[in-house]
Design an enzyme around this catalytic site. Sequence first.
Site, PDB file in Angstrom:
ATOM      1  CG  ASP A   1      -6.849  37.236  30.490  1.00 52.51           C
ATOM      2  OD1 ASP A   1      -7.769  37.935  30.953  1.00 52.51           O
ATOM      3  OD2 ASP A   1      -7.048  36.146  29.924  1.00 52.51           O
TER       4      ASP A   1
ATOM      5  N   GLY B   1     -17.031  34.029  31.707  1.00 49.75           N
ATOM      6  CA  GLY B   1     -16.847  33.500  33.067  1.00 49.75           C
ATOM      7  C   GLY B   1     -17.167  34.571  34.103  1.00 49.75           C
TER       8      GLY B   1
ATOM      9  NE  ARG C   1      -7.562  26.065  30.653  1.00 50.87           N
ATOM     10  CZ  ARG C   1      -8.816  26.292  31.005  1.00 50.87           C
ATOM     11  NH1 ARG C   1      -9.518  27.222  30.409  1.00 50.87           N
ATOM     12  NH2 ARG C   1      -9.381  25.598  31.952  1.00 50.87           N
TER      13      ARG C   1
ATOM     14  CG  ASP D   1     -10.202  38.121  25.405  1.00 54.87           C
ATOM     15  OD1 ASP D   1     -10.991  37.242  25.801  1.00 54.87           O
ATOM     16  OD2 ASP D   1      -9.012  37.896  25.128  1.00 54.87           O
TER      17      ASP D   1
ATOM     18  CB  THR E   1     -11.654  37.868  33.361  1.00 60.52           C
ATOM     19  OG1 THR E   1     -10.766  36.752  33.464  1.00 60.52           O
ATOM     20  CG2 THR E   1     -10.860  39.029  32.787  1.00 60.52           C
TER      21      THR E   1
ATOM     22  CG  ASP F   1      -7.773  34.088  33.940  1.00 63.56           C
ATOM     23  OD1 ASP F   1      -7.614  33.537  35.045  1.00 63.56           O
ATOM     24  OD2 ASP F   1      -8.330  33.537  32.973  1.00 63.56           O
TER      25      ASP F   1
ATOM     26  NE  ARG G   1     -17.624  30.126  28.944  1.00 56.00           N
ATOM     27  CZ  ARG G   1     -16.690  30.965  29.390  1.00 56.00           C
ATOM     28  NH1 ARG G   1     -16.310  31.983  28.671  1.00 56.00           N
ATOM     29  NH2 ARG G   1     -16.117  30.766  30.561  1.00 56.00           N
TER      30      ARG G   1
HETATM   31  P1  ATP Z   1     -13.632  34.707  29.988  1.00 54.65           P
HETATM   32  O1  ATP Z   1     -12.490  35.602  30.359  1.00 54.65           O
HETATM   33  O2  ATP Z   1     -14.285  34.098  31.123  1.00 54.65           O
HETATM   34  O3  ATP Z   1     -13.283  33.702  28.922  1.00 54.65           O
HETATM   35  P2  ATP Z   1     -14.982  36.017  27.854  1.00 54.65           P
HETATM   36  O4  ATP Z   1     -15.852  37.202  27.766  1.00 54.65           O
HETATM   37  O5  ATP Z   1     -13.687  36.074  27.092  1.00 54.65           O
HETATM   38  O6  ATP Z   1     -14.751  35.703  29.366  1.00 54.65           O
HETATM   39  P3  ATP Z   1     -16.074  34.078  25.993  1.00 54.65           P
HETATM   40  O7  ATP Z   1     -16.768  32.795  26.249  1.00 54.65           O
HETATM   41  O8  ATP Z   1     -14.862  34.068  25.155  1.00 54.65           O
HETATM   42  O9  ATP Z   1     -15.814  34.713  27.421  1.00 54.65           O
HETATM   43  O10 ATP Z   1     -17.127  35.083  25.310  1.00 54.65           O
HETATM   44  C1  ATP Z   1     -18.394  35.322  25.901  1.00 54.65           C
HETATM   45  C2  ATP Z   1     -19.432  35.425  24.829  1.00 54.65           C
HETATM   46  O11 ATP Z   1     -19.119  36.521  23.962  1.00 54.65           O
HETATM   47  C3  ATP Z   1     -19.531  34.232  23.892  1.00 54.65           C
HETATM   48  O12 ATP Z   1     -20.290  33.170  24.445  1.00 54.65           O
HETATM   49  C4  ATP Z   1     -20.229  34.848  22.698  1.00 54.65           C
HETATM   50  O13 ATP Z   1     -21.606  34.966  22.936  1.00 54.65           O
HETATM   51  C5  ATP Z   1     -19.598  36.239  22.656  1.00 54.65           C
HETATM   52  N1  ATP Z   1     -18.493  36.238  21.677  1.00 54.65           N
HETATM   53  C6  ATP Z   1     -17.239  35.802  21.851  1.00 54.65           C
HETATM   54  N2  ATP Z   1     -16.532  35.888  20.710  1.00 54.65           N
HETATM   55  C7  ATP Z   1     -17.384  36.370  19.777  1.00 54.65           C
HETATM   56  C8  ATP Z   1     -17.273  36.678  18.386  1.00 54.65           C
HETATM   57  N3  ATP Z   1     -16.153  36.485  17.716  1.00 54.65           N
HETATM   58  N4  ATP Z   1     -18.367  37.157  17.764  1.00 54.65           N
HETATM   59  C9  ATP Z   1     -19.521  37.364  18.428  1.00 54.65           C
HETATM   60  N5  ATP Z   1     -19.684  37.086  19.731  1.00 54.65           N
HETATM   61  C10 ATP Z   1     -18.646  36.605  20.408  1.00 54.65           C
END
Ligand code: ATP
Length: 328
Positions: free
Chosen positions: A134, A15, A176, A107, A130, A132, A76
């Site tokens: 978090d 995000g 969330r 994360d 992010t 949040d 994503r």
């Molecule tokens: P937000 O706080 O907005 O959720 P985020 O970085 O946690 O941000 P995610 O959608 O969970 O957002 O992860 C972003 C991208 O990171 C995913 O679309 C994927 O490409 C990669 N990713 C997440 N988890 C994994 C994993 N276990 N293995 C490999 N790549 C991953």
Amino acid sequence: MSKTIKKIAVLTSGGDSPGMNAAIRSVVRTCAYHQIECVGIYRGYQGMIEGDFIPMGPRTVHNIINKGGTILKSARSKEFMTSEGRKKAYDQLQKAGVEGFVVIGGDGSFTGAEIFNKEFQFPVMGIPGTIDNDIFGTSHTLGYDTALNTVIDCIDKIRDTASSHNRLFFVEVMGRDAGHIALNAGIGGGAEEILIPEEELGLERLLESLKKSKASGKSSSIVVIAEGDKIGKNVFELKDYVEANLPEYEIRVSVLGHMQRGGAPSCYDRVLASRLGVKAVECLLEGKSNFMVGMLNDKVTITPLLQAIKGESEIDRELLRVAEIMSV
Ligand code: ATP
């Protein structure tokens, strides 16, 4: 500073949040300062897989420190979650001569970077982006401060209409799994009650508190509710429940939604982004890898990515007490 790395990539993933552009700018300019090359990767890990890269220099990032969102776009990528996808990404980085990357995200993005680092011994660094807040290992994530200010601005406006009509307002904010936004914006916005995912307030206590506030002479009130509050009812069900039990209240609901993710970053977020970007690049140049840069007690720190992913970013319980005292 040893300069074994000659080219660094930067990407935004997951995000978006205000301050990501300021962090991109910082990474790009720190590379330029140390006379190494920098490339931007569009659309997060998906762009990495597809080789969607662009060379970046100090002038390509002018006039973006004040902009919300991310000029590199975010995405994503399911494909990056497979080893085939990550191999494709690795091949693209090799082809472009990239020797390390800085990922700005949450994360999930850090998990992807951590796995990638283990698989290919590829140098990576994370910057927490992010709203949040978090993420373990930093008191502030990029965008959190801006989001708080956006929420406060909305609550102030809602208060004007609430007090004119003697109404009770339920304001739903993002979060969330984490109540940082609700708790801090709730206190800053003078909320009567604050419902967060970390704390079970209970419906009865909410009713009691609202009754008490009416009896104490308050004619209008604001309740701030995090998306993932513990009561488990959505904000509209909560409104129906309270109206059924306290008919003297006329309740309005305001769901702030995605506006909390947009807007020009606050000064705090711009400075944070600038500091974290410098540290991320300089860590790579010093041969450090697999860390998240963060801010603790106003000092830039580094935390192993795995710890940042696994650790809990807890709310400050003292704030709950302050909120309770303030709503007397
Ligand atoms: P937000 O706080 O907005 O959720 P985020 O970085 O946690 O941000 P995610 O959608 O969970 O957002 O992860 C972003 C991208 O990171 C995913 O679309 C994927 O490409 C990669 N990713 C997440 N988890 C994994 C994993 N276990 N293995 C490999 N790549 C991953």
